[in-house]
Scaffold this active site. Sequence first.
Site, PDB file in Angstrom:
ATOM      1  N   GLY A 203      39.967   2.089 -12.289  1.00 17.45           N
ATOM      2  CA  GLY A 203      38.446   2.692 -12.246  1.00 17.45           C
ATOM      3  C   GLY A 203      37.985   2.874 -13.338  1.00 17.45           C
ATOM      4  O   GLY A 203      38.119   2.537 -14.487  1.00 17.45           O
ATOM      5  N   VAL A 228      40.670  -5.726  -4.511  1.00 13.37           N
ATOM      6  CA  VAL A 228      41.044  -4.378  -4.779  1.00 13.37           C
ATOM      7  C   VAL A 228      40.805  -4.190  -6.105  1.00 13.37           C
ATOM      8  O   VAL A 228      41.691  -5.021  -7.023  1.00 13.37           O
ATOM      9  CB  VAL A 228      42.374  -3.826  -4.122  1.00 13.37           C
ATOM     10  CG1 VAL A 228      42.465  -2.612  -4.285  1.00 13.37           C
ATOM     11  CG2 VAL A 228      42.494  -4.533  -2.679  1.00 13.37           C
ATOM     12  N   LEU A 229      39.966  -3.471  -6.559  1.00 16.59           N
ATOM     13  CA  LEU A 229      39.695  -2.999  -7.999  1.00 16.59           C
ATOM     14  C   LEU A 229      40.876  -2.570  -8.795  1.00 16.59           C
ATOM     15  O   LEU A 229      41.474  -1.828  -8.327  1.00 16.59           O
ATOM     16  CB  LEU A 229      38.798  -1.855  -8.077  1.00 16.59           C
ATOM     17  CG  LEU A 229      38.139  -1.638  -9.594  1.00 16.59           C
ATOM     18  CD1 LEU A 229      37.508  -2.875 -10.076  1.00 16.59           C
ATOM     19  CD2 LEU A 229      37.392  -0.083  -9.365  1.00 16.59           C
ATOM     20  N   ASP A 230      41.086  -3.334  -9.709  1.00 18.71           N
ATOM     21  CA  ASP A 230      42.271  -3.135 -10.908  1.00 18.71           C
ATOM     22  C   ASP A 230      43.698  -2.973 -10.007  1.00 18.71           C
ATOM     23  O   ASP A 230      44.716  -2.577 -10.637  1.00 18.71           O
ATOM     24  CB  ASP A 230      41.927  -1.626 -11.369  1.00 18.71           C
ATOM     25  CG  ASP A 230      40.821  -1.574 -12.401  1.00 18.71           C
ATOM     26  OD1 ASP A 230      40.451  -2.653 -12.860  1.00 18.71           O
ATOM     27  OD2 ASP A 230      40.271  -0.623 -12.461  1.00 18.71           O
ATOM     28  N   ASP A 231      43.736  -3.991  -8.835  1.00 20.83           N
ATOM     29  CA  ASP A 231      45.064  -3.938  -8.280  1.00 20.83           C
ATOM     30  C   ASP A 231      45.561  -5.338  -8.164  1.00 20.83           C
ATOM     31  O   ASP A 231      46.642  -5.490  -7.539  1.00 20.83           O
ATOM     32  CB  ASP A 231      44.848  -3.593  -6.876  1.00 20.83           C
ATOM     33  CG  ASP A 231      45.882  -3.550  -6.225  1.00 20.83           C
ATOM     34  OD1 ASP A 231      46.869  -2.553  -6.673  1.00 20.83           O
ATOM     35  OD2 ASP A 231      46.050  -3.923  -4.950  1.00 20.83           O
TER      36      ASP A 231
END
Lengths: 286, 286, 286, 286
Positions: A203, A228-231
């Site tokens: 994040g 999915v953010l940064d995943d």
Amino acid sequence: MGDVHSAILLICAPDKEGLVYTITEFIYRHHGNILHAEQHIDETRNSFFMRIEWDLSNFTIPDDEILSELEPTRLSLNMDLKLYIRSHRPRTAIFVSRTDHCLVDLLYKWKNGDLPMQIVAVFSNHESTKSLADTFQLPFYYMPVFKESKAQVEQAQLAILSQLQVDFIILARYMQVLSPEFILRYPSRIINVHHSFLPAFSGAKPYEQAFSRGVKLVGSTAHYVTDVLDDGPIIGQQVMPVSHQDSLSEFIAKGQDLEKHVLSYAVKKHIERKILVFANKTVVFD
Amino acid sequence: MGDVHSAILLICAPDKEGLVYTITEFIYRHHGNILHAEQHIDETRNSFFMRIEWDLSNFTIPDDEILSELEPTRLSLNMDLKLYIRSHRPRTAIFVSRTDHCLVDLLYKWKNGDLPMQIVAVFSNHESTKSLADTFQLPFYYMPVFKESKAQVEQAQLAILSQLQVDFIILARYMQVLSPEFILRYPSRIINVHHSFLPAFSGAKPYEQAFSRGVKLVGSTAHYVTDVLDDGPIIGQQVMPVSHQDSLSEFIAKGQDLEKHVLSYAVKKHIERKILVFANKTVVFD
Amino acid sequence: MGDVHSAILLICAPDKEGLVYTITEFIYRHHGNILHAEQHIDETRNSFFMRIEWDLSNFTIPDDEILSELEPTRLSLNMDLKLYIRSHRPRTAIFVSRTDHCLVDLLYKWKNGDLPMQIVAVFSNHESTKSLADTFQLPFYYMPVFKESKAQVEQAQLAILSQLQVDFIILARYMQVLSPEFILRYPSRIINVHHSFLPAFSGAKPYEQAFSRGVKLVGSTAHYVTDVLDDGPIIGQQVMPVSHQDSLSEFIAKGQDLEKHVLSYAVKKHIERKILVFANKTVVFD
Amino acid sequence: MGDVHSAILLICAPDKEGLVYTITEFIYRHHGNILHAEQHIDETRNSFFMRIEWDLSNFTIPDDEILSELEPTRLSLNMDLKLYIRSHRPRTAIFVSRTDHCLVDLLYKWKNGDLPMQIVAVFSNHESTKSLADTFQLPFYYMPVFKESKAQVEQAQLAILSQLQVDFIILARYMQVLSPEFILRYPSRIINVHHSFLPAFSGAKPYEQAFSRGVKLVGSTAHYVTDVLDDGPIIGQQVMPVSHQDSLSEFIAKGQDLEKHVLSYAVKKHIERKILVFANKTVVFD
């Protein structure tokens, strides 16, 4: 290696006796000489992964017919196949915001021949890197992003990317979150650098988070972007020691050297076709 | 992995079309399922290296006939072949002097199952590690070495090693230089750890040399022993930061953690048959 | 260094002109010779931290009166002061469960003189490490822990620790979560090793979590225990590369070498009185 | 930090009771507030080293009189003293040959404010980096070097350096060996990056040497230049893993990232006045 006329085949398949044999027999029969072959078996999933590269100098099948010749094999072994011709350098667009250290690093490594790809455009939501793009004679698309215009801007970006026949996208510290629709168009083909050792500090403001937690190593992660953010699947990670002596600005300065290193590593692996994705992880061949 | 009945084949050969195919065809034809296959081509020498491991569960050739079945292939392709059956754990003897941290580390990792080998003896020119050998119920040969008796001691050691059918030797900080005659008996089968980043600080007192030169990283190197001191093929190397704050004794303390790590890494690669030697270098497969 | 009769003073205070002067003047006036002095100012909090060590050979104040002599200074400058006499080796108890690699490493480093402390007891909820404690002639307290008896067991442990005058506790892979009441008795005096790069993968099964996420570095963290699980001030962290080739058991094997290294590093810093805690972070002097 | 009006004092002296007290008393008496203080004692030589930085906002001695006020102290304690005013950014000239990655890295870090110095000139024996110097609006001196003209070229370089009042020189992959006469003019003030882990692979073609030796880590070293080639005091060193898979060109590509990192680290430490030289070693404060 740049001058060798070679083919690279990436294979994912359920593991089965005879897979390696079948592929190498095909290459041998048509007079290809294997230059590299690497395989991996994920035992927990019974999955087989392979990267095989062969010299096409004496190969008896024309480049554009290799895949169709392989079609019966692909069907019978239930393979996922991707074929690349090494001399076709992949076309990329770099997205950047204000912070330019990753862009600078990519451009100079590219100029020096360390990153055999075609950079066809630089996109930014800020104007500050225009002169850099100019120096390297690259088209620069200044497209500021605001909440209300974001969808519209992404449509415009996608149109240009499509027109430029871009193969993959590099987010070199692009501080906008791409929409799932955008990402869907380039699955496992958008490389991002996140300035932390993921999954820690995902994040916003990872350096601030790391500084506040008092970690003793600052990290950086290159990964494929998923919705999915940064995943997304991690391609590479690196860290560097920090101490109580380091202020937040020193965390950032140290981390930026990592970001450059990790991002150019991931880009190089991608353009050498050494990355396979499965189960939100990567196989990265040496 | 320990329970799989598998064969490992190490191959060195002049590079040639069809090498991989020939091997995989042989395995496939006799109903072996490939578990791992790694190859490397050294372009400067046109040499081909391969490690291939396959499941023997359904293999139609008995273990002890595999090599003879491969003989025609070996001859026609001018291959250097080595075959290992994974369940035959290699037999090793550990040589040590006074400093025991590497010995301790090896013994506990072995006990925990991380080093699948058979330790059949501990040799030392000092008595101090006898109790440790006793704890692990290992035969301990106390053989002090003096200038005039050295040749004689080595003869005695070789006799015991031969009787114990030792496959390879680990020098876990054994501070005696072995004679060329001794080394010749175990080519690429004696692993030494040298407490520096070779080729820097070869020979005696490497920590003292490093301290005196004011380096900022202390290092450690595991290598195969050849008849030129500290010059054999390097298997693994590692370093750790040091600073002006570190006294000589802290150089040593930091370095000892590296020695343990690098030596056990090299031993593990050796017993997994992942190392090939050529031109005084190593190919170490992942 | 072990033989020097020296005093170590740890200071936390609001930053103010004259702090260093005041302390060094005190030492100089009483004929102490400064051996080490390190200070740190946290600008965001205007806090001052100092570690100063001086030779007591000619010091004109008896050891047990130093603190009272410093009392007026302490009051006027609002200092938090801790004084240690180097020759008083701190007394520690090691807690361990089944996995013994950290315990082995600590015991051998201690035996070799690398960790100048007194180990006065080994506590475990399993019997498996008893023979190891016996080898080193250390009292072994076998105290199995079950849900219903946990509070009672902790009371018994605290009673023994108190009786043994333990200064600090090492959790060398002790797989029980200590209660807040227990922790409160040893604030910033319980050192734990967590087998991940915190804050990533806190809680249970960190290697499994890391393997499942597909990270490219496996990590280890030593920290002081607070009543929030795996959230205490970080003392040291280290990582090692892993790849898709590494199975879960190889993640563990690689990580265990890190755990040993990071835990013994933290213990050494603690017994050298080089760690100051503030705002859930540490100052760790070189 | 850039805006603080502060003084930095570097001290080398024979160790003696009262050194720290004397300095801090001087600062306190004249109303300086200490921002950083680090000291080191080299016990083998009984030498004392200190870096102390204090805020000059309320200091009662004018900047240009501090040294003369300290003169009696200096004499009585036999100190070697150097005083710097932080706001006086040191003036540097960068020397480069054809390979430009270090130059690029320094220029961009400088532009971003990470290297608070004044770059007053770029010198090269090749014309290829002229456009880069132009981009950053820096004077570029193209001075080709041939055997017979070398002494003359150096005289011309020294004249310009003197006229430009250069404080220190950065050799950013400058492939000419400077004469002892040249070096003598800038003792401990010429920083070089050597592309190996010194003392391994000193002299010409270190990557070729490393590749040929089969090392498993490629390294880089920043050091002050002395009249013995590649033998000066080491400031920083770093390494990166390499394997049999890496060709010579990959050794070079990996090493170049290290060179950039190590050189900019050394330059930063130098301009922050954190390096003290003694006995051909460095004290590098954090």
